[in-house]
Structures are given as structure tokens and as C-alpha cells.
Design a protein around this motif. Structure first.
Motif, PDB file in Angstrom:
ATOM      1  N   PRO A  62       0.793  -1.227   0.000  1.00 50.23           N
ATOM      2  CA  PRO A  62       0.000   0.000   0.000  1.00 50.23           C
ATOM      3  C   PRO A  62       0.829   1.282   0.000  1.00 50.23           C
ATOM      4  O   PRO A  62       0.520   2.233  -0.742  1.00 50.23           O
ATOM      5  N   GLN A  63       1.856   1.341   0.803  1.00 49.65           N
ATOM      6  CA  GLN A  63       2.679   2.546   0.861  1.00 49.65           C
ATOM      7  C   GLN A  63       3.318   2.844  -0.492  1.00 49.65           C
ATOM      8  O   GLN A  63       3.410   4.013  -0.907  1.00 49.65           O
ATOM      9  N   TYR A 155      -7.930  -0.248  -1.037  1.00 55.69           N
ATOM     10  CA  TYR A 155      -7.361  -0.640   0.253  1.00 55.69           C
ATOM     11  C   TYR A 155      -6.168   0.232   0.598  1.00 55.69           C
ATOM     12  O   TYR A 155      -6.012   0.668   1.742  1.00 55.69           O
ATOM     13  N   PHE A 158      -6.950   3.676   2.103  1.00 54.92           N
ATOM     14  CA  PHE A 158      -7.316   3.699   3.521  1.00 54.92           C
ATOM     15  C   PHE A 158      -6.190   3.203   4.428  1.00 54.92           C
ATOM     16  O   PHE A 158      -6.310   3.288   5.658  1.00 54.92           O
ATOM     17  N   ASN A 159      -5.123   2.681   3.829  1.00 54.09           N
ATOM     18  CA  ASN A 159      -3.989   2.169   4.613  1.00 54.09           C
ATOM     19  C   ASN A 159      -2.681   2.610   3.961  1.00 54.09           C
ATOM     20  O   ASN A 159      -1.811   1.796   3.667  1.00 54.09           O
ATOM     21  N   ASP A 160      -2.556   3.899   3.726  1.00 56.33           N
ATOM     22  CA  ASP A 160      -1.446   4.399   2.911  1.00 56.33           C
ATOM     23  C   ASP A 160      -0.086   4.274   3.588  1.00 56.33           C
ATOM     24  O   ASP A 160       0.946   4.370   2.907  1.00 56.33           O
ATOM     25  N   ASP A 161      -0.033   4.043   4.873  1.00 56.35           N
ATOM     26  CA  ASP A 161       1.245   3.881   5.563  1.00 56.35           C
ATOM     27  C   ASP A 161       1.617   2.416   5.779  1.00 56.35           C
ATOM     28  O   ASP A 161       2.674   2.116   6.354  1.00 56.35           O
ATOM     29  N   SER A 162       0.796   1.501   5.322  1.00 59.37           N
ATOM     30  CA  SER A 162       1.054   0.081   5.539  1.00 59.37           C
ATOM     31  C   SER A 162       2.155  -0.422   4.609  1.00 59.37           C
ATOM     32  O   SER A 162       2.171  -0.112   3.415  1.00 59.37           O
ATOM     33  N   SER A 220     -14.447  -4.877   7.928  1.00 64.32           N
ATOM     34  CA  SER A 220     -13.545  -3.812   7.477  1.00 64.32           C
ATOM     35  C   SER A 220     -13.585  -2.610   8.403  1.00 64.32           C
ATOM     36  O   SER A 220     -12.619  -1.843   8.477  1.00 64.32           O
ATOM     37  N   ALA A 232      -7.491  -8.480   4.190  1.00 66.88           N
ATOM     38  CA  ALA A 232      -7.747  -7.102   3.743  1.00 66.88           C
ATOM     39  C   ALA A 232      -9.236  -6.958   3.417  1.00 66.88           C
ATOM     40  O   ALA A 232      -9.641  -6.957   2.242  1.00 66.88           O
TER      41      ALA A 232
END
Length: 274
Positions: A62-63, A155, A158-162, A220, A232
Motif C-alpha cells: 500500500p505505501q 485498500y 485507507f492504509n497508505d502507511d502500511s 472492514s 484485507a
């Protein structure tokens, strides 16, 4: 949770793309580096490090999808021994050129275990043939990929730092389920319902798929489970909605499934006039 086993909705043509997707997913899983030892019961650190490096290279992260850049350090696949912390996986600068956008496509054919793979392929086999029959081979292949991309980027948004690798065909298959709900809501689906034993029931698709989507939406949001674990769920939700939206224009011209005969909800359906 209900387990679908068959739908009462015959097709007019052979679903070659659906079969090809299933075959490709199984082959990739069998030959994934590090998984052969896992299937043999080997949980060694060397195997885990090898698998981690492979997934970091070919899975969608995601990141990376949101920020369009690779991390400075990635797993190398080798085992490192730290005198203070003990053995672990060695990291270093990436020695490969990875395209985050292309990794979404490769990630669709990667799975983390037999249950993950078989669950996805079961849903694709049952519901994918009818969507391919309605769209045609080429349009179905494009539809499948589009839903997979929508799910992965949704996904990641909503989880850009993962930095956890995102793998599996679940997002694309969720799109297939969403399209099936739009096009064939009244088709009957044989399912197994776990209640002391597995009870076989034939239910309308709108109940089976609506219940499945409801669970994904609840999970979710973090409700109903203590920890989402490695699933996910948001990718499932986004993929499902994308499939519904893409299939909606085709709804008026889609012929309804045949009216089933025989057992219905565990009872024999009555014929008119009786």
C-alpha cells in the motif's frame, strides 16, 4: 458463514478465462519460492526470509502504491545473525526495479496458503463462469483485472502507511460477486450452512452474496472481530462495489436464470395448480 458449492445458472459457452485464472493461480502457488517447505512442514527462518523477500518484490504494498516509491531497505532473502537480538532476516537496498502499479497484477496470483487459495478459487469457479458468459472472454478478463486494481488501490487509500504485502485474488473475485449480485440476484445457489453439521440449502444469490458483503463491510470497520489479522476486508468491499458499478449497465439486457425445480430451502417446491 455459508459455503457455496454450486449455482443453478447454466452457461452458454465454456468459461476459458475463468479456468485459465484458476490454473494460473494454482501453478503460481505451487512454484512460489519458500512455499514448498511450508507445505512439507518446514518453518525454518531461511524459508521465511526467502518468502518475505519474494513477496516484497512481487506483492502490492500500500505505501508504494500511494507514494510511488520503493523503500530504502527491503528483505534480501538471507538470514542475518545479530549478536544482540539473535537471528533474523537480512535487509538491504533493493537490487530490483519494481513497478508498484504492475505489482497489483502480479499480486492477484499470489496466495499465502492452501485455504486462502482454495477459498478464492471456489468462489471464482462458482460465480465467474456466469459473468464471463455474460461479458464474453476478453471483456471478462478486463473486468477481472479492473476490479482487482480498484480493490488494491482502494485498500491502499485507507492504509497508505502500511508496508504489509497485499496478495491474493480476493479483490478481483469480490468484483465478480458484486457483478453476480447485480445481474443474477434471483439465481439459486447451493450452500453448506454449518449448524452442528453442514446443512445443504438452496438460497437466492442475493441472500448468499448480500450476507457475504455485509460481513466484509462489518469486518472492514473493525466491528465483530477483535483483530482483522492479515485479511484485507476493505479490499473485498471496494472490489465488490466496483463489480456492481461495472455490471449495472448490463442489467436490463441480462436474461434471468432458469426457475429451479426440486428442492428449495430443504423442501420440495410445489408446482402451480397443486
Amino acid at each position: 458463514m455459508v459455503i457455496p458449492v454450486h449455482d443453478v445458472n447454466p452457461v452458454r459457452r465454456t468459461p476459458y478465462v475463468t479456468y485459465a485464472l484458476i490454473a494460473a493461480s494454482v501453478l503460481v502457488f505451487v512454484f512460489m519460492p519458500g512455499l514448498s517447505g511450508s507445505m512439507a512442514g518446514d518453518s525454518s527462518l531461511a524459508r521465511l526470509c526467502h518468502l518475505q523477500a519474494f513477496l516484497d518484490h512481487y506483492a502490492a504494498v500500500p505505501q508504494e502504491l500511494i507514494h510511488h516509491r520503493l523503500p530504502r531497505l527491503v528483505p534480501t532473502g538471507e538470514v542475518a545473525v545479530d549478536p544482540r537480538q539473535g537471528p533474523g532476516c537480512l535487509v538491504g537496498p533493493p537490487d530490483y526495479d519494481k513497478s508498484p502499479a504492475l505489482s497489483v497484477l502480479t499480486a492477484m496470483f499470489l496466495h499465502g496458503g492452501w485455504l486462502h487459495l482454495l477459498g478464492n478459487m471456489l468462489f471464482l469457479l462458482i460465480f465467474g463462469n456466469n459473468i464471463e458468459d455474460r461479458l464474453g472472454h476478453i471483456r471478462f478478463a478486463l473486468f477481472y483485472v479492473a476490479c482487482g486494481y480498484a480493490a488494491a488501490y482502494g485498500y491502499a487509500y485507507f492504509n497508505d502507511d502500511s508496508t504489509a504485502p497485499l496478495i491474493g485474488a480476493s479483490g478481483a473475485i469480490a468484483g465478480v460477486l458484486g457483478a453476480y449480485l447485480v445481474l443474477y440476484p434471483r439465481a439459486r445457489v447451493w450452500v453448506l450452512v454449518p449448524f452442528l453439521i453442514f446443512l445443504p440449502l438452496r438460497l437466492p444469490a442475493w441472500i448468499v452474496l448480500g450476507f457475504w458483503f455485509g460481513l466484509q463491510a462489518v469486518y472492514s470497520s473493525g466491528e465483530g472481530i477483535a483483530d482483522a489479522g492479515t485479511v484485507a476486508y476493505m479490499a473485498h468491499v471496494v472490489g465488490f462495489v466496483a463489480g456492481m458499478l461495472l455490471a449495472w449497465p448490463l442489467r436490463p439486457g441480462t436474461p434471468p436464470p432458469p426457475e429451479p425445480r426440486g428442492l428449495l430451502f430443504g423442501r420440495r417446491a410445489r408446482r402451480p395448480g397443486r
